[in-house]
Design an enzyme around this catalytic site. Sequence first.
Site, mmCIF file in Angstrom:
data_model
loop_
_atom_site.group_PDB
_atom_site.id
_atom_site.type_symbol
_atom_site.label_atom_id
_atom_site.label_comp_id
_atom_site.label_asym_id
_atom_site.label_seq_id
_atom_site.Cartn_x
_atom_site.Cartn_y
_atom_site.Cartn_z
ATOM 1 N N ASP A 37 23.725 34.473 4.450
ATOM 2 C CA ASP A 37 23.073 33.183 4.730
ATOM 3 C C ASP A 37 21.602 33.449 5.074
ATOM 4 O O ASP A 37 21.303 34.120 6.056
ATOM 5 C CB ASP A 37 23.790 32.493 5.894
ATOM 6 C CG ASP A 37 23.319 31.058 6.105
ATOM 7 O OD1 ASP A 37 22.247 30.685 5.574
ATOM 8 O OD2 ASP A 37 24.022 30.311 6.799
ATOM 9 N N SER A 78 21.778 25.033 4.171
ATOM 10 C CA SER A 78 22.974 25.841 3.875
ATOM 11 C C SER A 78 24.101 24.996 3.293
ATOM 12 O O SER A 78 24.982 25.528 2.617
ATOM 13 C CB SER A 78 23.473 26.539 5.142
ATOM 14 O OG SER A 78 22.523 27.470 5.578
HETATM 15 ZN ZN LIG Z 1 19.187 27.959 8.385
#
Ligand SMILES: [Zn+2]
Length: 347
Positions: A37, A78
């Site tokens: 991420d 995200s």
């Molecule tokens: Zn972030």
Amino acid sequence: MIRIKWLVSLLALVAGLLLATTPGPAKPRNVILLIGDGMGTGLVTAAGLRSGAPTQMEQMSVTGLLRTATADTLPIDSAAGGTALATGVSVPNGRVSTGADGAILPTILEHARAAGKATGLVTSGSLTQAPAACFAAHVASRSAEKEIAAQLLGSRLDLLLGGGRRHFPEPKGWRLATDPEQVGTLAIGRTLGFFERPEVGQPAEPGSYVTTSALVQGALGFLDQAKRGFFLVVVHDQIDHAGHKQLPEEGLQHVMELDAAVGACRRFAQESKDTLVVVSADHDTGNLTLERGVPSQRQVTVSYSTSRHTGNPVPVYAEGPGSGEFTGTYDQTALPQRILRVAGVER
Ligand SMILES: [Zn+2]
């Protein structure tokens, strides 16, 4: 006449050699997708320089770049990035595998399950947060974490490992696992394990939490029993959090932690010979810059140039049957489409 016989035997010999040197099956039985991420290219390069050797990711046979910005949105979050990677569809920020019109967008794990494969979702963060949640839940807003948790429990996944226990209702019908090594010894069947860890920026004793690599090794032992193969999605969350908090050293530590999990997947794939491993990111966070250093002495000074997401492209690394499909520069939405195509899973 003799010449023709010679020619025929020569052709047979060449064909035999070609067959003998063809590496493994063209179609993977198992697919492992690992997502850092917020992991941009600078982080991976710096992690390799600090370790004094290319990272596991950089050693993979195929490299490409994913465009993360969409026609309407730069940068993406995200949720939109996770949805793009999970479903192959571009959606507005904040949505978890639902379209702008509310339509439910099926994910690669759901397609794989429908094709008879075992499925697993592993994350170093909360199972209820994007991008992990995007692979098995469908809600209009990423903040609906209780609804996401309920949907995860209602999903047909075989394995869920990650944090976020406080959002979950009583997990009826699920076997609870408390130790990742134990997970690897359990027979296939709905299994859930909660593994919480400290937030980025908080002191954390090594050994006081379960690493992504340990979770992945448990998941691989578990899923490897599947008769028709498996799809496993792994998310390492904290790389993004380190970018938002402008903590580059922690960002690098988390990339190295994900890289150790990539190494475990590569070793599994090299033994099984029919496993495709793909590593990528939902978006870049912080645009980590390599400012100066002495690479031969493993020194490199790094800094983030922003505390926000950026529209920088993110790397994709691939290895195993079908990995040749992942080279080049393309939209993030094409990644899951390519995974399903090479695995022969219908959408
Ligand atoms: Zn972030």
